[in-house]
Write an enzyme that holds these catalytic residues in place. Structure first.
Site, PDB file in Angstrom:
ATOM      1  N   HIS A  58       0.833  -1.199   0.000  1.00  0.00           N
ATOM      2  CA  HIS A  58       0.000   0.000   0.000  1.00  0.00           C
ATOM      3  C   HIS A  58       0.876   1.260   0.000  1.00  0.00           C
ATOM      4  CE1 HIS A  58      -3.530   2.483   1.489  1.00  0.00           C
ATOM      5  NE2 HIS A  58      -2.517   3.229   1.891  1.00  0.00           N
ATOM      6  N   GLU A  59       1.877   1.276   0.876  1.00  0.00           N
ATOM      7  CA  GLU A  59       2.754   2.445   0.965  1.00  0.00           C
ATOM      8  C   GLU A  59       3.594   2.608  -0.298  1.00  0.00           C
ATOM      9  OE1 GLU A  59       2.434   4.638   3.251  1.00  0.00           O
ATOM     10  OE2 GLU A  59       0.950   3.413   4.291  1.00  0.00           O
ATOM     11  N   HIS A  62       1.888   4.704  -2.839  1.00  0.00           N
ATOM     12  CA  HIS A  62       2.173   6.132  -2.680  1.00  0.00           C
ATOM     13  C   HIS A  62       3.561   6.480  -3.211  1.00  0.00           C
ATOM     14  CE1 HIS A  62      -1.410   6.639  -0.338  1.00  0.00           C
ATOM     15  NE2 HIS A  62      -0.990   5.909   0.673  1.00  0.00           N
ATOM     16  N   ASP A 161      -5.320   8.923   3.804  1.00  0.00           N
ATOM     17  CA  ASP A 161      -5.272   9.352   2.404  1.00  0.00           C
ATOM     18  C   ASP A 161      -6.505  10.163   2.029  1.00  0.00           C
ATOM     19  OD1 ASP A 161      -2.903   7.878   2.210  1.00  0.00           O
ATOM     20  OD2 ASP A 161      -3.993   6.052   1.693  1.00  0.00           O
TER      21      ASP A 161
END
Length: 375
Positions: A58-59, A62, A161
């Site tokens: 997930h990170e 980004h 987010d």
């Protein structure tokens, strides 16, 4: 215990475990071992490991988006409540912030869809929260976890987010400071609802999350107001130039004496030729003395990868770096020699001057700090 433990480096980004994460995992495994036995403890370890691998992905959603806009991403910090990708600077263009913020939840939803395809059926929602050993299915658990992570991160509140997505959408038609103020207030209202729901339902974890979101939203608004207050001035006009300094060859005992007899959180460390080598943080000192010994040098304990800016640079760029996670920004001359430093507290001082000189306006409508200096 160190504040964080580096465990791996992936594509130039260091992955770190915060000490609270290590404590949380250890406590959970010990509890499972004592209450349910070794098998349950091993199963829980596998589930937690897989969950945090999903969080890392997930990170990296980004991070991948940030790198498309030329934003370096030095590290990921894993906390008990999830992960935090640190960017070297915060994107100021709405389309950049929107793309970076959306990328993380998008990865979680893609993982959910892929795991559902592997599972071949809809998940059994009732079996998820019970962690029943007889019904345990790792793929099923991970699918629901990724769906929950994606949806939770879309809550329009900082630091999730969704808060950044909301600000980016507002900033299309509003000045960024006003967009941040609105997004922060919406986030704080949601945080109060979450905390109240946690207290009403007897769920202390939910209450703590609500409190965390409330203060994170407040911090985001203050940092953005800080950037607005100092817009247009050079970093040399807001830096601290008289901070005590250490040399890389100084023993840690000298550093301990300096730090313990002051209220400084970070001390600049200078090379023999006057160049800035890094910062020694108060929070790192005890661990460094234990790890390296009191006779070791400051070079072994300092943080080397620190952001630096030329003395003529714009001060709001330092605010971006501090908002992105830097503890301090070093100010250097054209030869790389140390001139001063900027921290969150020094920038808040600039914001305080701004508020004092323009008391009839809120932080979003202040004249730039540059105009105050000319007055």
């Amino acid at each position: 215990m160190p504040r964080s433990i580096p465990v791996a480096t992936l594509r130039g980004t260091v992955i770190r475990f915060h000490w609270t994460f290590v404590l949380f995992i250890s406590a959970a495994l010990v509890a499972a071992l004592l209450t349910s036995g070794p098998a349950a403890s091993g199963t829980l370890l596998a589930l937690i490991t897989a969950m945090f691998l999903c969080i890392i992905l997930h990170e990296f959603g980004h991070i991948t988006a940030a790198r498309l806009f030329g934003i370096p991403t030095p590290e990921i910090m894993l906390l008990p409540i999830g992960g935090l990708a640190k960017l070297r600077r915060i994107p100021l263009e709405p389309k950049e912030e929107l793309a970076i913020a959306v990328a993380g939840p998008l990865v979680s939803f893609v993982l959910f869809a892929g795991l559902i395809l592997i599972l071949g059926r809809q998940p059994d929602w009732e079996a998820i929260p019970t962690f029943n050993q007889d019904q345990f299915n790792l793929v099923e658990q991970l699918a629901v976890f990724n769906l929950a992570v994606g949806l939770f991160n879309l809550i329009p509140a900082f630091p999730m987010d969704g808060g950044r997505i909301l600000r980016a959408m507002l900033a299309v038609n509003l000045p960024r400071p006003r967009a941040t103020w609105i997004a922060a207030r919406i986030g704080q209202a949601i945080a109060i609802l979450i905390a109240g729901l946690g207290l009403f339902a007897g769920n202390p974890i939910l209450a703590v999350i609500g409190v965390f979101i409330f203060f994170a939203a407040q911090s985001e608004a203050r940092i953005d107001a800080m950037r607005n207050a100092i817009g247009g001035v050079s970093i040399g006009q807001v830096m601290v130039a008289d901070r005590p300094r250490l040399k890389v060859s100084d023993p840690l005992l000298n550093a301990a004496d300096l730090i313990l007899h002051s209220d400084y959180e970070e001390i600049p460390v200078i090379e023999m030729d006057g160049a800035l080598a890094g910062f020694l943080l108060r929070t790192d000192l005890d661990d460094a003395i234990v790890q390296f010994g009191p006779a070791s040098t400051v070079r072994q304990a300092m943080q080397k990868d620190v952001p630096k800016m030329a003395v003529q640079s714009q001060a709001d760029k330092a605010a971006d770096m501090i908002e992105a996670g830097a503890s301090a920004v070093g100010v250097i001359d054209r030869n790389g020699h140390f001139e001063g430093l900027v921290t969150k507290s020094t920038l808040l001082d600039a914001l305080g001057v701004n508020s004092a000189m323009w008391p009839d306006h809120d932080a979003l409508s202040h004249k730039p700090f540059e105009e105050q200096l000319k007055a």
